[in-house]
Write an enzyme that holds these catalytic residues in place. Structure first.
Site, short mmCIF file in Angstrom:
data_model
loop_
_atom_site.label_atom_id
_atom_site.label_comp_id
_atom_site.label_asym_id
_atom_site.label_seq_id
_atom_site.Cartn_x
_atom_site.Cartn_y
_atom_site.Cartn_z
N ASN A 84 -14.09 0.60 -6.67
CA ASN A 84 -15.17 1.48 -6.21
C ASN A 84 -15.73 2.36 -7.31
O ASN A 84 -16.16 3.48 -7.07
CB ASN A 84 -14.66 2.39 -5.08
CG ASN A 84 -14.07 1.61 -3.94
OD1 ASN A 84 -14.50 0.51 -3.64
ND2 ASN A 84 -13.06 2.18 -3.29
N VAL A 102 -9.33 -6.27 13.37
CA VAL A 102 -10.03 -7.56 13.39
C VAL A 102 -9.18 -8.64 14.07
O VAL A 102 -9.70 -9.48 14.80
CB VAL A 102 -10.38 -7.99 11.95
CG1 VAL A 102 -10.98 -9.39 11.92
CG2 VAL A 102 -11.36 -6.98 11.33
N SER A 119 -11.51 -0.79 -0.37
CA SER A 119 -10.20 -0.78 0.29
C SER A 119 -10.32 -1.07 1.78
O SER A 119 -9.37 -1.56 2.40
CB SER A 119 -9.53 0.59 0.12
OG SER A 119 -8.98 0.74 -1.15
N ASP A 140 0.85 -1.19 0.00
CA ASP A 140 0.00 0.00 0.00
C ASP A 140 0.89 1.25 0.00
O ASP A 140 1.99 1.22 -0.55
CB ASP A 140 -0.92 -0.04 1.23
CG ASP A 140 -2.28 0.60 0.97
OD1 ASP A 140 -2.33 1.83 0.84
OD2 ASP A 140 -3.28 -0.14 0.91
N HIS A 198 -3.80 5.97 3.69
CA HIS A 198 -4.52 4.78 3.26
C HIS A 198 -3.90 3.50 3.82
O HIS A 198 -4.60 2.63 4.36
CB HIS A 198 -4.52 4.73 1.73
CG HIS A 198 -5.45 3.73 1.13
ND1 HIS A 198 -5.06 2.42 0.92
CD2 HIS A 198 -6.72 3.82 0.68
CE1 HIS A 198 -6.07 1.76 0.35
NE2 HIS A 198 -7.09 2.58 0.20
#
Length: 341
Positions: A170, A99, A230, A53, A84
């Site tokens: 997107n 997570v 993303s 990224d 990002h």
């Protein structure tokens, strides 16, 4: 042949950056009750997830000590000056917003601070993430071009036994972006499990994850809610890390080693669209109670020193001395002969 261009998909910054400290898990963790799975999955411990990224701010309080490897492939250092990459990384493994908060990270900065980069650099970053031992690679990047460098690196990673997940894009398009068509293609749903209007559709959609108003970290110990595939992709990468960590805990080895392995979990999903796989939701969204644990092979039982022979415990008394002897004997299954074990 000239280098191709790879870039971030368009995404939406829903809130301004703040120094928010999570008093309770954000909704993308709380609603699916992810924290209740952390004990059984060791919260992702033992799993190395690669992030290709815009870099990572590894000084962020969410990631202290979590980034194990970091390298830039587009000049300069690996620091994230875009935001990002840090948002993605903290969604996967942030202390309070991630997570899989005990997973480790490897950072390949393959996109410049403006969010664009050369496909040869992206490919080099993916190859390096494989070399340092990542078992999952997150690609929240892509475009409409199927460039040979990125495609080749993704396929090499898969051949090496790495689960590669990538954003569908997107653009509200009817086709999935590249390189997602070559790996696990992840679309985005909102809190009500409705497909996000920006999420690309098509026959190549595999899974969907939460991708609307996802609160995660930004450089400088900041936080903000962003929306995009993303954001959904690292949510799925985090679920994959929990799955692999559960395999390590329950079976002693990672079994989910390729996109095909991850997609074997397709029967363990919430089917959100038309029955079966469809062009909006793909296979659906992971049903965590099943997707994290089912089909994990139990560790083999300890081997007996003499397989197939029954162990007997014998007590005997010497009538002359009164001494009692205790010992183990094994019965030969094929002859019923007793011998000293």
């Amino acid at each position: 042949m000239s280098d191709g261009i790879v870039q971030l998909p368009p995404y939406w910054r829903e809130t301004e950056p703040t120094d928010y400290r999570a008093a309770s898990p954000p909704w993308h963790l709380a609603d699916p009750e992810i924290p209740r799975h952390w004990d059984r999955t060791n919260a992702g411990e033992g799993v190395l997830v690669g992030v290709a990224d815009t870099g990572i701010d590894d000084t962020h309080r969410e990631l202290a000590g979590r980034v194990q490897h970091a390298r830039s492939f587009c000049g300069g250092d690996h620091r994230d000056r875009n935001g990002h990459g840090t948002h993605v990384a903290t969604t996967i493994a942030g202390n309070s917003v991630g997570v899989a908060p005990r997973a480790r990270l490897a950072c390949a900065k393959v996109l410049a601070d403006n969010g664009a980069g050369r496909s040869v650099d992206v490919a080099a970053g993916i190859d390096w993430l494989v070399d340092v031992g990542c078992s999952i690679i997150n690609l929240s990047l892509g475009g409409s071009s199927d460039d040979p460098w990125t495609r080749g690196a993704v396929l090499r990673a898969i051949d090496a036994g790495v689960v590669v997940v990538a954003a569908t894009g997107n653009e509200r398009a009817s086709r999935v972006s590249f390189p997602a068509r070559h790996c696990v293609a992840v679309g985005a749903v909102d809190r009500r499990l409705r497909l996000a209007d920006f999420s690309n559709r098509g026959k190549d959609v595999d899974l969907v994850g939460y991708g609307v108003e996802i609160l995660a970290g930004l450089p400088g110990n900041q936080y903000a809610a962003w929306s995009g595939t993303s954001m959904a992709t690292p949510w799925i990468a985090g679920i994959g890390a929990l799955r692999q960590a559960a395999e390590l805990r329950l079976g002693g080895a990672i079994q989910t080693r390729t996109p095909a392995d991850l997609l074997k979990l397709e029967t363990f999903v919430v089917d959100l669209g038309p029955e079966g796989r469809d062009t909006s939701y793909g296979r659906g969204m992971p049903d965590l109670d099943r997707a994290l644990y089912e089909l994990i092979a139990a560790p083999p039982p300890p081997a007996e020193p003499h397989p197939g022979r029954e162990l007997l415990t014998v007590h005997a008394e010497d009538p002359a001395t009164g001494r009692v002897w205790t010992g183990n004997l094994r019965l030969r299954a094929e002859t019923s002969e007793v011998y000293d074990g």
